[in-house]
Design a protein around this motif. Structure first.
Motif, mmCIF file in Angstrom:
data_model
loop_
_atom_site.group_PDB
_atom_site.id
_atom_site.type_symbol
_atom_site.label_atom_id
_atom_site.label_comp_id
_atom_site.label_asym_id
_atom_site.label_seq_id
_atom_site.Cartn_x
_atom_site.Cartn_y
_atom_site.Cartn_z
ATOM 1 N N THR A 6 0.837 -1.182 0.000
ATOM 2 C CA THR A 6 0.000 0.000 0.000
ATOM 3 C C THR A 6 0.882 1.245 0.000
ATOM 4 N N TRP A 7 0.389 2.319 -0.554
ATOM 5 C CA TRP A 7 1.141 3.566 -0.628
ATOM 6 C C TRP A 7 1.254 4.239 0.728
ATOM 7 N N ARG A 8 0.379 3.863 1.680
ATOM 8 C CA ARG A 8 0.364 4.540 2.972
ATOM 9 C C ARG A 8 1.623 4.289 3.789
ATOM 10 N N ILE A 9 2.256 3.152 3.634
ATOM 11 C CA ILE A 9 3.424 2.849 4.460
ATOM 12 C C ILE A 9 4.622 3.735 4.092
ATOM 13 N N PRO A 10 5.045 3.816 2.836
ATOM 14 C CA PRO A 10 6.169 4.729 2.557
ATOM 15 C C PRO A 10 5.817 6.193 2.793
ATOM 16 N N VAL A 11 4.586 6.586 2.486
ATOM 17 C CA VAL A 11 4.169 7.968 2.743
ATOM 18 C C VAL A 11 4.133 8.217 4.252
ATOM 19 N N GLY A 12 3.658 7.265 5.012
ATOM 20 C CA GLY A 12 3.603 7.400 6.461
ATOM 21 C C GLY A 12 4.975 7.490 7.095
ATOM 22 N N ILE A 13 5.909 6.669 6.632
ATOM 23 C CA ILE A 13 7.269 6.720 7.159
ATOM 24 C C ILE A 13 7.918 8.061 6.822
ATOM 25 N N GLY A 14 7.737 8.511 5.600
ATOM 26 C CA GLY A 14 8.268 9.825 5.214
ATOM 27 C C GLY A 14 7.652 10.943 6.027
ATOM 28 N N GLY A 15 6.336 10.877 6.208
ATOM 29 C CA GLY A 15 5.649 11.884 7.010
ATOM 30 C C GLY A 15 6.096 11.865 8.461
ATOM 31 N N LEU A 16 6.313 10.680 8.991
ATOM 32 C CA LEU A 16 6.792 10.558 10.362
ATOM 33 C C LEU A 16 8.181 11.166 10.507
ATOM 34 N N LEU A 17 9.066 10.880 9.569
ATOM 35 C CA LEU A 17 10.414 11.452 9.620
ATOM 36 C C LEU A 17 10.389 12.974 9.515
ATOM 37 N N VAL A 18 9.618 13.488 8.573
ATOM 38 C CA VAL A 18 9.520 14.943 8.411
ATOM 39 C C VAL A 18 8.909 15.572 9.662
ATOM 40 N N GLY A 19 7.858 14.965 10.177
ATOM 41 C CA GLY A 19 7.205 15.491 11.373
ATOM 42 C C GLY A 19 8.128 15.507 12.580
ATOM 43 N N LEU A 20 8.904 14.437 12.761
ATOM 44 C CA LEU A 20 9.823 14.391 13.889
ATOM 45 C C LEU A 20 10.955 15.406 13.741
ATOM 46 N N ILE A 21 11.424 15.604 12.525
ATOM 47 C CA ILE A 21 12.467 16.607 12.295
ATOM 48 C C ILE A 21 11.935 18.002 12.602
ATOM 49 N N VAL A 22 10.748 18.314 12.100
ATOM 50 C CA VAL A 22 10.148 19.630 12.372
ATOM 51 C C VAL A 22 9.915 19.806 13.871
ATOM 52 N N TYR A 23 9.378 18.790 14.531
ATOM 53 C CA TYR A 23 9.132 18.850 15.966
ATOM 54 C C TYR A 23 10.443 19.071 16.726
ATOM 55 N N GLY A 24 11.473 18.311 16.380
ATOM 56 C CA GLY A 24 12.765 18.449 17.046
ATOM 57 C C GLY A 24 13.381 19.823 16.849
ATOM 58 N N VAL A 25 13.293 20.357 15.637
ATOM 59 C CA VAL A 25 13.843 21.688 15.366
ATOM 60 C C VAL A 25 13.077 22.746 16.155
ATOM 61 N N LEU A 26 11.760 22.642 16.193
ATOM 62 C CA LEU A 26 10.966 23.605 16.965
ATOM 63 C C LEU A 26 11.309 23.553 18.453
ATOM 64 N N ILE A 27 11.451 22.353 18.984
ATOM 65 C CA ILE A 27 11.809 22.210 20.398
ATOM 66 C C ILE A 27 13.200 22.780 20.644
ATOM 67 N N ALA A 28 14.151 22.429 19.789
ATOM 68 C CA ALA A 28 15.524 22.902 19.976
ATOM 69 C C ALA A 28 15.646 24.406 19.783
ATOM 70 N N ARG A 29 14.777 24.981 18.990
ATOM 71 C CA ARG A 29 14.859 26.418 18.709
ATOM 72 C C ARG A 29 14.188 27.265 19.779
ATOM 73 N N TYR A 30 13.009 26.876 20.239
ATOM 74 C CA TYR A 30 12.208 27.745 21.095
ATOM 75 C C TYR A 30 12.212 27.393 22.583
ATOM 76 N N VAL A 31 12.337 26.140 22.929
ATOM 77 C CA VAL A 31 12.246 25.759 24.341
ATOM 78 C C VAL A 31 13.426 26.272 25.172
ATOM 79 N N PRO A 32 14.666 26.216 24.698
ATOM 80 C CA PRO A 32 15.764 26.726 25.531
ATOM 81 C C PRO A 32 15.594 28.192 25.927
ATOM 82 N N GLU A 33 15.014 28.988 25.056
ATOM 83 C CA GLU A 33 14.775 30.393 25.395
ATOM 84 C C GLU A 33 13.767 30.530 26.526
ATOM 85 N N LEU A 34 12.795 29.634 26.561
ATOM 86 C CA LEU A 34 11.738 29.712 27.566
ATOM 87 C C LEU A 34 12.164 29.167 28.925
ATOM 88 N N ILE A 35 12.936 28.087 28.925
ATOM 89 C CA ILE A 35 13.250 27.420 30.195
ATOM 90 C C ILE A 35 14.730 27.473 30.547
#
Length: 76
Positions: A6-35
């Motif tokens: 099914t097409w959902r598995i490669p799309v899902g893995i790609g989406g998961l990787l992109v989502g985790l990268i974006v989440y990690g960058v946002l956390i690394a960029r904004y959280v240290p300033e706050l805490i």
């Protein structure tokens, strides 16, 4: 159990990787300033919670990758 790929598995893995990268960058960029001025123990708790928070939607996401439904139960 599905027998065809099914097409959902490669799309899902790609989406998961992109989502985790974006989440990690946002956390690394904004959280240290706050805490950054907090006590180390409190910072540790915040980073532990944020490090595990991405797991909350993972069950439904994996269910979608396997079945195409966002609910955790499949319609067999």
């Amino acid at each position: 159990m599905r027998t065809e790929p099914t097409w959902r598995i490669p799309v899902g893995i790609g989406g998961l990787l992109v989502g985790l990268i974006v989440y990690g960058v946002l956390i690394a960029r904004y959280v240290p300033e706050l805490i950054g001025g907090w006590h180390v123990a409190l910072q540790t708790v915040v980073y532990l919670v944020l490090g595990l928070a991405w797991l909350l939607p993972l069950g439904r996401f994996l269910a979608w990758m396997e079945t195409g439904n966002w609910s955790e139960r499949s319609r067999d």
